[in-house]
Design a protein around this motif. Structure first.
Motif, PDB file in Angstrom:
ATOM      1  N   MET A 200      42.424  43.815  34.407  1.00 40.85           N
ATOM      2  CA  MET A 200      41.755  44.301  35.614  1.00 40.85           C
ATOM      3  C   MET A 200      40.660  45.301  35.277  1.00 40.85           C
ATOM      4  O   MET A 200      39.567  45.281  35.871  1.00 40.85           O
ATOM      5  N   THR A 206      37.032  43.019  40.035  1.00 40.63           N
ATOM      6  CA  THR A 206      38.331  43.589  40.393  1.00 40.63           C
ATOM      7  C   THR A 206      38.238  45.099  40.570  1.00 40.63           C
ATOM      8  O   THR A 206      38.794  45.656  41.527  1.00 40.63           O
ATOM      9  N   GLU A 321      41.624  37.214  43.858  1.00 40.68           N
ATOM     10  CA  GLU A 321      41.878  37.700  42.505  1.00 40.68           C
ATOM     11  C   GLU A 321      43.317  37.408  42.077  1.00 40.68           C
ATOM     12  O   GLU A 321      43.580  37.061  40.921  1.00 40.68           O
ATOM     13  N   GLY A 322      44.251  37.556  43.009  1.00 43.83           N
ATOM     14  CA  GLY A 322      45.643  37.265  42.687  1.00 43.83           C
ATOM     15  C   GLY A 322      45.859  35.807  42.354  1.00 43.83           C
ATOM     16  O   GLY A 322      46.591  35.476  41.412  1.00 43.83           O
ATOM     17  N   MET A 331      48.597  41.779  41.878  1.00 39.97           N
ATOM     18  CA  MET A 331      47.336  42.206  42.481  1.00 39.97           C
ATOM     19  C   MET A 331      47.584  43.058  43.723  1.00 39.97           C
ATOM     20  O   MET A 331      46.966  44.120  43.899  1.00 39.97           O
TER      21      MET A 331
END
Length: 401
Positions: A200, A206, A321-322, A331
């Motif tokens: 990350m 992110t 993003e997850g 996330m």
């Protein structure tokens, strides 16, 4: 099956947070009756935030690897126990320990519920699904204090905590009975927490999402804690009017979550992020200039509008993003840690600004910090996407499509 899971999660989160919201107006009264000083009241709040904030990423990561149902029912059960324990607290120290325990339960509820919604959202509908979870969160927290005040007036302080316990145990049973025993696991995401955190930190997109989440909650403490102090200085101002101002903001935010979730799925998210945060910054800047009840209602409704634009956008970003990189639970855990850090930092920033510059200037400083951090976040997100960090599930719309 997936719709049943989502409905169950939404109902359980709403009921649980309604129970939590109920105790908001009465917990300080109980603490004061036990001899709590101003510092002790802050410590009671900080204890909850500390355990919740630190455990959210851990719980989120483990839920990706072990499944989510066990964490959700565990968190709801802890909340129910807390409702039974608080009336029996014999000292401020007992309350601090109970609130630490409550933070453990909190770490298992909201991040895991958000991970469920993120996991279940079809590509391109992340904003709508996260908006539905946000509706449950805001309605629960928003309606709770009103109900808590009424219950306390009718049946006394202890009854409020007993009702909290009952609501949370009901949510516990709802999930146990209605949720399938085998719940979603991110089969591709079996990576440890620290490995994911290092990844990350190396992604601009992110980090931009986390900075935006951090920056946009800086205003939570001044807009909630300072409002009663300001309105109390007005002639003929009442506590009921203060409650209406806060409730109006929460209601607008909740009602507009799904429509703006739909917009977030179809439009340029960075643009929406800047618009939402711009509205919030303007509202926070103008709050100390309001001198009448109608104008304060209006500026808080405008603040709720800005939040309604913003939250589905950030939730959709986190869901993307997850799905593509870190696992939904991991996330959402770190995403909510950024929120907890922002609330804590906002409290410190507002407090120091108020002590050194005055309450009016504290709002100005907070508004400036929100806008500055949001612009930084937008630059990071946009540059990360330009560098190919975003693994889009569909062609982006520009500006809407």
């Amino acid at each position: 099956m997936l719709n049943r899971i989502l409905v169950t999660v939404v109902l359980s989160v709403f009921i649980a947070l309604l129970g939590v919201g109920i105790i908001i107006p009465v917990l300080p009264v109980l603490a004061t009756s036990l001899g709590a000083s101003g510092f002790a009241l802050g410590l009671i709040t900080a204890a909850f935030s500390l355990s919740r904030g630190l455990l959210q990423p851990v719980v989120g990561n483990l839920s990706d690897r072990w499944g989510r149902k066990g964490f959700l029912v565990g968190g709801l059960f802890i909340y129910g126990l807390v409702g039974l324990l608080i009336p029996h607290a014999g000292s401020v120290g007992h309350l601090v320990m109970i609130r630490l325990f409550q933070g453990v339960g909190a770490a298992m509820i909201v991040p895991v519920a958000m991970a469920y919604a993120s996991f279940l959202a079809p590509p391109g509908q992340e904003g709508r699904y996260m908006g539905v979870i946000n509706i449950a969160i805001f309605c629960g927290i928003g309606c709770g204090p009103i109900a808590g005040g009424i219950v306390s007036d009718m049946w006394g302080l202890a009854s409020v905590f007993h009702i909290m316990a009952g609501l949370c145990f009901f949510s516990f049973l709802l999930v146990m009975v209605n949720m399938p025993s085998v719940c979603p696991i991110d089969q591709r995401q079996q990576v440890g927490l620290w490995v994911n955190i290092r990844l990350m930190l190396n992604r601009r997109r992110t980090m931009g999402i986390f900075i935006a989440r951090f920056g946009t909650v800086l205003m939570m403490v001044p807009t909630m804690a300072f409002l009663p102090v300001m309105m109390a200085q007005w002639p003929d101002s009442t506590g009921f009017q203060t409650g209406l101002v806060i409730a109006g903001r929460t209601l607008v935010n909740a009602l507009l979550q799904y429509p703006f979730g739909w917009v977030a799925d179809r439009c340029d998210k960075v643009l929406l992020l800047l618009i939402g945060c711009g509205c919030m910054s303007i509202a926070v800047f103008l709050i100390p200039t309001m001198t009448t009840f109608p104008t304060m209602v209006g500026i808080y409704l405008f603040l709720g509008l800005g939040e309604a634009v913003l939250w589905p956008v950030l939730g959709a970003y986190a869901a993307e993003e997850g799905r593509t990189h870190f696992g939904h639970g991991t996330m959402m855990g770190v995403f909510n840690l950024a929120m907890s850090a922002g609330v804590f930092t906002g409290a410190l920033l507002a407090g120091m600004s108020m002590d050194s510059l005055g309450m009016r200037q504290a709002f100005f400083v907070t508004a400036g910090a929100i806008m500055l951090l949001t612009v930084m976040a937008a630059i990071l997100i946009r540059s990360g996407e330009a560098a190919g960090e975003a693994e889009e599930q569909r062609p982006p719309s520009s500006p809407c499509g």
